[in-house]
Design an enzyme around this catalytic site. Structure first.
Site, PDB file in Angstrom:
ATOM      1  N   LYS A 116       0.805  -1.228   0.000  1.00 43.99           N
ATOM      2  CA  LYS A 116       0.000   0.000   0.000  1.00 43.99           C
ATOM      3  C   LYS A 116       0.837   1.277   0.000  1.00 43.99           C
ATOM      4  O   LYS A 116       0.321   2.354  -0.290  1.00 43.99           O
ATOM      5  CB  LYS A 116      -0.999  -0.003   1.170  1.00 43.99           C
ATOM      6  CG  LYS A 116      -2.037  -1.103   1.017  1.00 43.99           C
ATOM      7  CD  LYS A 116      -3.315  -0.843   1.770  1.00 43.99           C
ATOM      8  CE  LYS A 116      -4.341  -1.900   1.351  1.00 43.99           C
ATOM      9  NZ  LYS A 116      -5.568  -1.887   2.082  1.00 43.99           N
ATOM     10  N   LYS A 140      -6.900 -10.846  -6.517  1.00 40.66           N
ATOM     11  CA  LYS A 140      -7.967 -11.162  -5.553  1.00 40.66           C
ATOM     12  C   LYS A 140      -9.149 -10.198  -5.732  1.00 40.66           C
ATOM     13  O   LYS A 140      -8.948  -9.044  -6.116  1.00 40.66           O
ATOM     14  CB  LYS A 140      -7.383 -11.162  -4.142  1.00 40.66           C
ATOM     15  CG  LYS A 140      -7.810 -10.055  -3.245  1.00 40.66           C
ATOM     16  CD  LYS A 140      -7.369 -10.210  -1.810  1.00 40.66           C
ATOM     17  CE  LYS A 140      -7.751  -8.915  -1.105  1.00 40.66           C
ATOM     18  NZ  LYS A 140      -7.684  -8.886   0.300  1.00 40.66           N
ATOM     19  N   LYS A 195     -12.487  -5.121  -2.220  1.00 43.78           N
ATOM     20  CA  LYS A 195     -13.436  -4.018  -2.018  1.00 43.78           C
ATOM     21  C   LYS A 195     -13.027  -2.769  -2.778  1.00 43.78           C
ATOM     22  O   LYS A 195     -13.831  -2.035  -3.294  1.00 43.78           O
ATOM     23  CB  LYS A 195     -13.438  -3.604  -0.538  1.00 43.78           C
ATOM     24  CG  LYS A 195     -14.308  -4.400   0.363  1.00 43.78           C
ATOM     25  CD  LYS A 195     -14.605  -3.561   1.597  1.00 43.78           C
ATOM     26  CE  LYS A 195     -14.143  -4.078   2.909  1.00 43.78           C
ATOM     27  NZ  LYS A 195     -12.798  -4.249   3.259  1.00 43.78           N
TER      28      LYS A 195
HETATM   29  P1  ATP Z   1      -9.433  -3.571   0.586  1.00 48.14           P
HETATM   30  O1  ATP Z   1      -9.659  -3.633  -0.899  1.00 48.14           O
HETATM   31  O2  ATP Z   1      -9.992  -2.320   1.237  1.00 48.14           O
HETATM   32  O3  ATP Z   1      -8.023  -3.899   0.986  1.00 48.14           O
HETATM   33  P2  ATP Z   1     -10.463  -6.229   0.899  1.00 48.14           P
HETATM   34  O4  ATP Z   1     -11.702  -6.521   0.121  1.00 48.14           O
HETATM   35  O5  ATP Z   1      -9.193  -6.751   0.341  1.00 48.14           O
HETATM   36  O6  ATP Z   1     -10.358  -4.691   1.197  1.00 48.14           O
HETATM   37  P3  ATP Z   1     -10.148  -6.535   3.736  1.00 48.14           P
HETATM   38  O7  ATP Z   1     -11.001  -5.530   4.442  1.00 48.14           O
HETATM   39  O8  ATP Z   1      -8.673  -6.293   3.662  1.00 48.14           O
HETATM   40  O9  ATP Z   1     -10.752  -6.821   2.296  1.00 48.14           O
HETATM   41  O10 ATP Z   1     -10.353  -7.963   4.342  1.00 48.14           O
HETATM   42  C1  ATP Z   1     -11.472  -8.371   5.085  1.00 48.14           C
HETATM   43  C2  ATP Z   1     -11.415  -9.858   5.289  1.00 48.14           C
HETATM   44  O11 ATP Z   1     -11.882 -10.494   4.115  1.00 48.14           O
HETATM   45  C3  ATP Z   1     -10.024 -10.414   5.574  1.00 48.14           C
HETATM   46  O12 ATP Z   1     -10.100 -11.457   6.517  1.00 48.14           O
HETATM   47  C4  ATP Z   1      -9.591 -10.911   4.225  1.00 48.14           C
HETATM   48  O13 ATP Z   1      -8.633 -11.906   4.297  1.00 48.14           O
HETATM   49  C5  ATP Z   1     -10.925 -11.407   3.634  1.00 48.14           C
HETATM   50  N1  ATP Z   1     -10.911 -11.271   2.176  1.00 48.14           N
HETATM   51  C6  ATP Z   1     -10.758 -10.136   1.490  1.00 48.14           C
HETATM   52  N2  ATP Z   1     -10.816 -10.368   0.160  1.00 48.14           N
HETATM   53  C7  ATP Z   1     -10.979 -11.695   0.019  1.00 48.14           C
HETATM   54  C8  ATP Z   1     -11.089 -12.556  -1.118  1.00 48.14           C
HETATM   55  N3  ATP Z   1     -11.043 -12.089  -2.337  1.00 48.14           N
HETATM   56  N4  ATP Z   1     -11.264 -13.865  -0.899  1.00 48.14           N
HETATM   57  C9  ATP Z   1     -11.334 -14.345   0.353  1.00 48.14           C
HETATM   58  N5  ATP Z   1     -11.232 -13.598   1.472  1.00 48.14           N
HETATM   59  C10 ATP Z   1     -11.056 -12.283   1.322  1.00 48.14           C
END
Ligand code: ATP
Ligand code: LTN
Length: 326
Positions: free
Chosen positions: A111, A192, A195
């Protein structure tokens, strides 16, 4: 009863990846553990965001937790910023964490890459996360694989503090789910599903229009050989759809390959879309009921009162060990 704690950041509407990788685990474990589930809003301000309504996102995330099956009778549900002990303990832990180990965190490196002005909060993010975990004596912390390193540093900090001041913290274990841990982006299945992704077509959000969700799945990137077989490397797109289908139905990969051995991609995608839409439709219905019911504030009030009792007692113990004047 062992204790479980976990949280999500209110950084946007949660995705199918968050649901499968994080929320479904929380629901599964709420019967086995004494559970603490919170909204990590202090973490959400580590990276500046535009057009971002933190208050609304926080309430929405709580309503989604409830709609996805997190039961307020079985969990202590609260908002991190309402409990000042998280930030208080975080400072103490910062003084027991090393610059070098924080510099090696994957999330920080990713990041901050190429940016001149990232915040100090982004750097100390894992210490605040350690504080969240250690304040409540959590035995296990269910997270997706991307957060495992942060739970490991929480363990290191706990062990270091215990060695220096005497046994104070429980050393937590990360709990990583085996299926569906990583749901991929539908457009670029080597990434992946996230969000904060820019390409909306690759991401399914739990509050998306149901027809739009169906379209995104029907248009998901796949290879050209038309065989429904799990192979993450050569067939990442179809493997991702198999993962999604498997996580939502409980069927194994082998069962899915057998079930669809004479089907084409179009037929399989339609079945996956039906399952996803059906699951999300139920969540959305409950979501709007919770959001408009007034019950959220009641649940949060009860949750924060309980959380503060645990946190205060742990923070008082820490103050005594260190020798802060009281
Ligand atoms: P950001 O894009 O803001 O980094 P994110 O969607 O990657 O957000 P986080 O808020 O970092 O999600 O993660 C929330 C939880 O969801 C964590 O436990 C993370 O491991 C899980 N998670 C996030 N994205 C995935 C995915 N694509 N598949 C499975 N688990 C996920
Ligand atoms: N970093 C986590 C959110 C989070 C968390 C925690 C998870 C903050 N504090 C403590 C488990 C335990 C994330 O981005 N998912």
């Amino acid at each position: 009863m062992k204790r479980m704690l976990t949280g999500l950041q209110p950084t946007g509407v949660i995705t199918l990846g968050n649901y499968i990788g994080a929320i479904k685990q929380m629901v599964k474990y709420q019967d086995e553990y004494e559970s603490f589930i919170f909204v990590a809003d202090l973490h959400a301000i580590t990276v500046p965001k535009q057009n971002f309504n933190l208050k609304e996102n926080t309430k929405s995330l709580i309503a989604l937790y409830l709609a996805c099956g997190i039961d307020p009778k079985k969990n202590t549900i609260f908002v991190q910023s309402q409990n000042e002990y998280h930030a208080n303990l975080s400072w103490v832990l910062e003084c027991n964490a090393y610059f070098g180990e924080l510099s090696r965190m994957h999330q920080f490196k990713e990041k901050s890459k190429g940016k001149e002005n990232f915040t100090a909060g982004l750097f100390t993010y894992p210490v605040l996360m350690a504080s969240d975990i250690l304040l409540y004596d959590a035995d296990i912390v269910p997270v997706g694989i991307d957060q495992k390193q942060h739970v490991e540093i929480a363990r290191d900090i706990a062990i270091r503090f215990n060695n220096k001041y005497g046994k104070t913290f429980i050393v937590p274990e990360p709990l990583i789910s085996d299926t569906g841990t990583k749901i991929a982006d539908l457009v670029d299945p080597t990434k992946k599903m996230s969000k904060s992704s820019e390409n909306q077509n690759g991401v399914i959000r739990l509050l998306d229009d149901l027809e739009l969700i169906r379209k995104k799945i029907m248009k998901a990137t796949t290879d050209s050989d038309s065989i429904i077989k799990y192979d993450e490397e050569k067939k990442p797109g179809i493997s991702n759809l198999i993962n999604i289908y498997s996580s939502l139905t409980g069927k194994t990969i082998k069962q899915i390959e057998d079930e669809f051995k004479s089907s084409n991609y179009g037929t399989f995608k339609k079945v996956v879309a039906d399952v996803v839409v059906n699951e999300i439709e139920k969540i959305q219905k409950k979501y709007y009921e919770y959001l408009n019911s007034g019950i959220i504030d009641e649940i949060l009030k009860e949750g924060i009162n309980k959380a503060r009792i645990y946190a205060k007692s742990k923070y008082d113990a820490v103050k005594n060990k260190i020798g802060f004047y009281n």
